[in-house]
Write an enzyme that holds these catalytic residues in place. Sequence first.
Site, PDB file in Angstrom:
ATOM      1  N   HIS A 306       0.838  -1.206   0.000  1.00  0.00           N
ATOM      2  CA  HIS A 306       0.000   0.000   0.000  1.00  0.00           C
ATOM      3  C   HIS A 306       0.867   1.248   0.000  1.00  0.00           C
ATOM      4  O   HIS A 306       1.930   1.297   0.626  1.00  0.00           O
ATOM      5  CB  HIS A 306      -1.014  -0.016   1.143  1.00  0.00           C
ATOM      6  CG  HIS A 306      -0.490   0.234   2.520  1.00  0.00           C
ATOM      7  ND1 HIS A 306      -0.322   1.500   3.034  1.00  0.00           N
ATOM      8  CD2 HIS A 306      -0.134  -0.620   3.516  1.00  0.00           C
ATOM      9  CE1 HIS A 306       0.111   1.417   4.284  1.00  0.00           C
ATOM     10  NE2 HIS A 306       0.243   0.141   4.601  1.00  0.00           N
ATOM     11  N   GLU A 354      -5.283   1.877   1.962  1.00  0.00           N
ATOM     12  CA  GLU A 354      -5.184   0.724   2.870  1.00  0.00           C
ATOM     13  C   GLU A 354      -5.497   1.137   4.291  1.00  0.00           C
ATOM     14  O   GLU A 354      -6.135   0.386   5.046  1.00  0.00           O
ATOM     15  CB  GLU A 354      -3.781   0.121   2.788  1.00  0.00           C
ATOM     16  CG  GLU A 354      -3.602  -1.184   3.567  1.00  0.00           C
ATOM     17  CD  GLU A 354      -3.124  -1.000   5.009  1.00  0.00           C
ATOM     18  OE1 GLU A 354      -3.000  -2.006   5.726  1.00  0.00           O
ATOM     19  OE2 GLU A 354      -2.874   0.153   5.417  1.00  0.00           O
ATOM     20  N   ASP A 388       4.351  -5.191   3.518  1.00  0.00           N
ATOM     21  CA  ASP A 388       3.831  -4.163   4.424  1.00  0.00           C
ATOM     22  C   ASP A 388       4.688  -4.136   5.686  1.00  0.00           C
ATOM     23  O   ASP A 388       4.785  -5.131   6.397  1.00  0.00           O
ATOM     24  CB  ASP A 388       2.377  -4.471   4.783  1.00  0.00           C
ATOM     25  CG  ASP A 388       1.669  -3.288   5.440  1.00  0.00           C
ATOM     26  OD1 ASP A 388       2.333  -2.272   5.714  1.00  0.00           O
ATOM     27  OD2 ASP A 388       0.451  -3.379   5.678  1.00  0.00           O
ATOM     28  N   HIS A 497       2.103   4.344  13.256  1.00  0.00           N
ATOM     29  CA  HIS A 497       0.969   5.264  13.125  1.00  0.00           C
ATOM     30  C   HIS A 497       1.180   6.550  13.919  1.00  0.00           C
ATOM     31  O   HIS A 497       0.238   7.108  14.486  1.00  0.00           O
ATOM     32  CB  HIS A 497      -0.341   4.585  13.540  1.00  0.00           C
ATOM     33  CG  HIS A 497      -0.903   3.703  12.469  1.00  0.00           C
ATOM     34  ND1 HIS A 497      -2.142   3.119  12.553  1.00  0.00           N
ATOM     35  CD2 HIS A 497      -0.388   3.299  11.278  1.00  0.00           C
ATOM     36  CE1 HIS A 497      -2.372   2.402  11.467  1.00  0.00           C
ATOM     37  NE2 HIS A 497      -1.314   2.491  10.677  1.00  0.00           N
TER      38      HIS A 497
END
Length: 550
Positions: A306, A354, A388, A497
């Site tokens: 992604h 994604e 990923d 994140h």
Amino acid sequence: MEASRSCLVTISILIGLFVLISIALNSIILIIITRGSNQLKNINNTEELKLINQISLNLSLIESIDINELMKHLQEFNHIATMENGSRSINTKGFKRTIDYIADYLSTNTNYYIKRTPFSVRQFKLGNNPILFTSIANTIINRTYSNDLSKGEFSHVEYSTDINLKDFINITLIPNFGCSEKDWLTAKPSPNGRIALVKHGACDFFLKPILASHYHVKGLLLYNISRSSNCNDSLPTSLGPFNTLPTLSISSNLAQELIESLNNSATNTGVRFIIDVLKTEPYSVENICADTPIGDITQTIIIGSHSDSILNGPGINDNGSGSAANLALAVALFRTSMYRNLKYRIRFCWWGAEELGLIGSFVYVTQATTSIIIGERFHDHLLYLNLDMLASPNYMFGIYDLDTIINGTLTKNIFASKKITTLFRNWFNDQNLPWDNVNLTTAISDYLPFLIGNMPVGGVFSGADGIKTKEQCDRYASYLGPDPYCMPNIAFDQCYHKSCDTIWNINKFAYEKLTKAIAYALEYFIHMDNLKEWLYSVEENQNLTSHYKK
């Protein structure tokens, strides 16, 4: 005197002519030498070019992987994020510049067929702050809303659907984590028509609403209970636009209060909530796929990653690392000799959105499932490899473990996928490298739509917000030697994140090894005479065995 002057003039003329002739001859000689030198230089350059090409052609795909090239792409992604408010999220200039860079680099360095496929994503926007009332032992309390659960008792979840409950609805506490059909079947009383209280963890957040919808749940309350002071941090902020249930996240304190009440059979416990979601115009996102012009289009190997980050971070490990590895693999394959004789078409793809719930890969699989175009049909694909998060600082060498998929729920095609898993395990064993199984119920990524569609899948992973154990540090040290940077009881990627997921959040050693593992698998498949037969052959499967080296 006249005779002397005449003689002198004659001599001067002769000397002048001699000088002119000498200059002319020297010029001619210089031209000849220069031309000869240039010809020799051209010959040398040609021979050098042939030598370089020969060296490149003689390299295997795994030998062609260069950490410097991987880092060059990551530095470009980092630069893009820096210039675009620290993000490469969809619907930002950072995302647009990312996919432009990928497409331009492929166009310049390969002869692949490049296709950019736009699709629409609906925006999520609240009309008003949600409202949550609880009723415990007939005491009604209007709970405090906040985007920060450390400051409030509940928060909204993006892509929740709207709801306006007029009456209080009873709650059912779902056992374990709500990650299996069994959890929902054994819940007492039945969650049918009730609000389900579901603990976060053990599987990806958007799997829970999918399972909940099978049991006609009215809505979801998600919670996390932990000894950690920041246990609310890991609660999901988005369920993705495919979610069909109204959902709120609640604080650990409120969750404990509700659970204690539910455990007291004499106490009636219910909730009433209002979620006002506005209807908004969708925006466009793109997938990019690059196909080798060589190879059977009805036998396609697809490698995907992604290309988007979260809104509030540059996403250099998640998932600049996968995007850059995919790009490096694509160009490396083009430079090798095996490219000239591909039996199977290789398709490299970069998925958009994604981070909102695997939207780009779901769109691709949906389109392939309904396509009647030869080469674009779902059954024209042989297998899918996913890239990923390949460079987590406190890394593990993770291999997708298909034994962890919920049997009968997501796929009937586990068998062939396990062979890909075993192939990776054997490579790490041959390299004398440690490895760990990756539980696919907690590491949801773009492999999932393909697996649901019954396509064999595989991949490697360096870890996200999971915790690295002391056992892992000790085991890795037994293979690689003591590592002062291995941090037990700390997340594999503490910047997962977050805004600190920058170019400084990359472990180069892990990154190169995991990219080479993917390169090995791809090259292994390319050299197969009959890849489909290998994937589904029972005899071949029995011959593939692997285990931890002690």
